[in-house]
Write a protein that holds these residues in place. Sequence first.
Motif, mmCIF file in Angstrom:
data_model
loop_
_atom_site.group_PDB
_atom_site.id
_atom_site.type_symbol
_atom_site.label_atom_id
_atom_site.label_comp_id
_atom_site.label_asym_id
_atom_site.label_seq_id
_atom_site.Cartn_x
_atom_site.Cartn_y
_atom_site.Cartn_z
ATOM 1 N N PRO A 51 0.661 -1.301 0.205
ATOM 2 C CA PRO A 51 0.034 0.105 -0.256
ATOM 3 C C PRO A 51 0.765 1.303 -0.039
ATOM 4 O O PRO A 51 0.477 2.276 -0.587
ATOM 5 C CB PRO A 51 -0.882 -0.116 1.319
ATOM 6 N N SER A 52 1.939 1.027 0.685
ATOM 7 C CA SER A 52 2.892 2.385 0.694
ATOM 8 C C SER A 52 3.289 2.879 -0.714
ATOM 9 O O SER A 52 3.707 3.929 -0.917
ATOM 10 C CB SER A 52 3.955 2.083 1.589
ATOM 11 N N ALA A 53 3.380 2.174 -1.692
ATOM 12 C CA ALA A 53 3.663 2.408 -2.873
ATOM 13 C C ALA A 53 2.938 3.417 -3.469
ATOM 14 O O ALA A 53 3.359 4.251 -4.341
ATOM 15 C CB ALA A 53 3.783 1.240 -4.001
ATOM 16 N N GLN A 54 1.661 3.531 -3.183
ATOM 17 C CA GLN A 54 0.805 4.706 -3.683
ATOM 18 C C GLN A 54 1.295 6.057 -3.455
ATOM 19 O O GLN A 54 1.051 6.845 -4.157
ATOM 20 C CB GLN A 54 -0.808 4.624 -2.976
ATOM 21 N N LYS A 55 2.268 6.249 -2.282
ATOM 22 C CA LYS A 55 2.701 7.677 -1.994
ATOM 23 C C LYS A 55 3.656 8.151 -2.888
ATOM 24 O O LYS A 55 3.868 9.491 -3.078
ATOM 25 C CB LYS A 55 3.472 7.449 -0.597
ATOM 26 N N MET A 56 4.292 6.921 -4.133
ATOM 27 C CA MET A 56 4.888 7.671 -4.633
ATOM 28 C C MET A 56 4.332 8.231 -6.260
ATOM 29 O O MET A 56 5.019 9.163 -6.616
ATOM 30 C CB MET A 56 5.888 6.590 -5.525
ATOM 31 N N PHE A 57 3.022 7.967 -6.293
ATOM 32 C CA PHE A 57 2.531 8.498 -7.487
ATOM 33 C C PHE A 57 1.899 9.643 -7.063
ATOM 34 O O PHE A 57 0.569 9.931 -6.359
ATOM 35 C CB PHE A 57 1.598 7.327 -7.971
ATOM 36 N N ARG A 88 15.095 8.185 -20.263
ATOM 37 C CA ARG A 88 14.088 8.758 -19.539
ATOM 38 C C ARG A 88 13.656 8.132 -18.207
ATOM 39 O O ARG A 88 13.238 8.450 -17.390
ATOM 40 C CB ARG A 88 13.016 9.028 -20.715
ATOM 41 N N LEU A 89 13.425 6.750 -18.658
ATOM 42 C CA LEU A 89 12.785 5.883 -17.718
ATOM 43 C C LEU A 89 13.803 5.814 -16.209
ATOM 44 O O LEU A 89 12.997 5.901 -15.156
ATOM 45 C CB LEU A 89 12.409 4.604 -18.040
ATOM 46 N N GLY A 90 14.847 5.663 -16.467
ATOM 47 C CA GLY A 90 15.952 5.898 -15.181
ATOM 48 C C GLY A 90 15.628 6.935 -14.528
ATOM 49 O O GLY A 90 15.533 7.015 -13.389
ATOM 50 N N LYS A 97 13.764 9.922 -9.719
ATOM 51 C CA LYS A 97 13.165 10.911 -9.270
ATOM 52 C C LYS A 97 12.001 10.680 -8.154
ATOM 53 O O LYS A 97 12.107 11.424 -7.340
ATOM 54 C CB LYS A 97 12.749 12.004 -10.550
ATOM 55 N N TYR A 98 11.222 9.612 -8.661
ATOM 56 C CA TYR A 98 10.298 9.072 -7.633
ATOM 57 C C TYR A 98 10.723 8.232 -6.704
ATOM 58 O O TYR A 98 9.758 7.650 -5.907
ATOM 59 C CB TYR A 98 9.057 8.575 -8.558
ATOM 60 N N ASP A 99 11.893 8.157 -6.544
ATOM 61 C CA ASP A 99 12.322 7.147 -5.500
ATOM 62 C C ASP A 99 11.879 5.482 -5.533
ATOM 63 O O ASP A 99 11.790 5.048 -4.441
ATOM 64 C CB ASP A 99 12.023 7.551 -4.128
ATOM 65 N N VAL A 100 11.880 5.026 -6.781
ATOM 66 C CA VAL A 100 11.373 3.764 -6.972
ATOM 67 C C VAL A 100 12.325 2.708 -6.783
ATOM 68 O O VAL A 100 13.564 3.200 -7.058
ATOM 69 C CB VAL A 100 10.799 3.514 -8.376
ATOM 70 N N LEU A 101 12.294 1.762 -5.429
ATOM 71 C CA LEU A 101 13.286 1.060 -5.106
ATOM 72 C C LEU A 101 13.204 -0.211 -5.656
ATOM 73 O O LEU A 101 12.429 -0.946 -6.209
ATOM 74 C CB LEU A 101 13.232 1.067 -3.447
ATOM 75 N N ASP A 102 14.353 -1.301 -5.359
ATOM 76 C CA ASP A 102 14.423 -2.398 -5.755
ATOM 77 C C ASP A 102 13.080 -3.322 -5.179
ATOM 78 O O ASP A 102 12.431 -3.987 -6.083
ATOM 79 C CB ASP A 102 15.613 -3.148 -5.222
ATOM 80 N N GLU A 103 12.726 -3.152 -4.118
ATOM 81 C CA GLU A 103 11.458 -3.854 -3.524
ATOM 82 C C GLU A 103 10.388 -3.399 -4.273
ATOM 83 O O GLU A 103 9.474 -4.321 -4.551
ATOM 84 C CB GLU A 103 11.445 -3.661 -2.116
ATOM 85 N N HIS A 104 10.152 -2.303 -4.864
ATOM 86 C CA HIS A 104 8.890 -2.039 -5.593
ATOM 87 C C HIS A 104 9.128 -2.543 -6.836
ATOM 88 O O HIS A 104 8.036 -3.072 -7.572
ATOM 89 C CB HIS A 104 8.938 -0.298 -6.000
ATOM 90 N N PHE A 105 10.410 -2.777 -7.581
ATOM 91 C CA PHE A 105 10.455 -3.486 -8.655
ATOM 92 C C PHE A 105 10.164 -5.276 -8.598
ATOM 93 O O PHE A 105 9.502 -5.343 -9.413
ATOM 94 C CB PHE A 105 11.895 -3.225 -9.456
ATOM 95 N N GLU A 106 10.276 -5.645 -7.442
ATOM 96 C CA GLU A 106 10.360 -6.887 -7.029
ATOM 97 C C GLU A 106 8.791 -7.362 -6.800
ATOM 98 O O GLU A 106 8.160 -8.303 -7.449
ATOM 99 C CB GLU A 106 10.789 -7.255 -5.919
ATOM 100 N N VAL A 107 7.945 -6.410 -5.902
ATOM 101 C CA VAL A 107 6.455 -6.293 -5.962
ATOM 102 C C VAL A 107 5.713 -6.582 -7.364
ATOM 103 O O VAL A 107 4.930 -7.148 -7.450
ATOM 104 C CB VAL A 107 6.006 -5.192 -4.963
#
Length: 158
Positions: free
Chosen positions: A44-50, A99-101, A106-116
Motif C-alpha cells: 500500500p505504501s507504494a501509492q505515496k510515490m504516485f 528517460r525511464l531511469g 526522481k520518484y524514489d522507486v526502489l528494488d523492492e518496488h520492482f520486485e513487488v
Amino acid sequence: GSCGEGKVFTEEQEALVIKSWSVMKKNAADLAFKFFLKIFEIAPSAQKMFPFLRDSKVPLEQNPKLKPHALNVFTLTCETAVQLRKGGIAAAKETTIKRLGATHLKYDVLDEHFEVTKFALLETIKEGIPEMWSVEMKGAWAEAYDQLVSAIKAEMKP
Ligand code: HEM
C-alpha cells in the motif's frame, strides 16, 4: 545474448510472450488496471510515490491516471521480449530507457518496488490467460521483465 547479462532469451520464450500478449491485448486496459491494484494490495505504501494518487480525492479504483502506467509496464515488457531476440534492448530504445531511469530515480522507486511489481505482473498474467499459463510462460515474462528493469536501473544514477 549481447545484453551483458549472460542470459539467453530463447526463440520459444519470445514466442510465448508474443502469443500470450496478443490474447491479453484484447482486454489490456482491464488487466493492466488489475495489475496495479495488486501492487498496492501487496505494498500500500507504494501509492505515496504516485503524485496523482497522493493528491487525489478520487478512490484508487476510480483513478483514471492509473491505467497508462500499468499499460506501459505491460507493453514495454512485451516489447523488450521481442528486442532481446534481436540482440538486446535496441539502440532505438536507449532514449526511452534513459528517460525511464531518470523518472524512476526522481520518484524514489526502489528494488523492492520492482520486485513487488514483478510478482503482481506474473500473477496478473496467470489470471489473465489461465489456459496458456505454464512454468515456461512464467519464466519468459520474468526474464523479459528482469532485463527491462536492469536496463532501467542502470540508468538510475543520480
Ligand atoms: C512513471 C514505466 C516500474 C512508479 C513511468 C512512466 C513510464 C513507466 C513509461 C512515464 C514517465 C516516463 O516515461 O518517464 C515503467 C516500467 C516499469 C516501471 C516499464 C517496469 C518495468 C515502476 C515501479 C514503480 C513505478 C516498480 C513503483 C511501484 C512510477 C512513478 C512514475 C512512473 C511513481 C511517475 C508518475 C507517473 O507518470 O505515473 N513509469 N515503470 N514504476 N513510474 Fe514506472
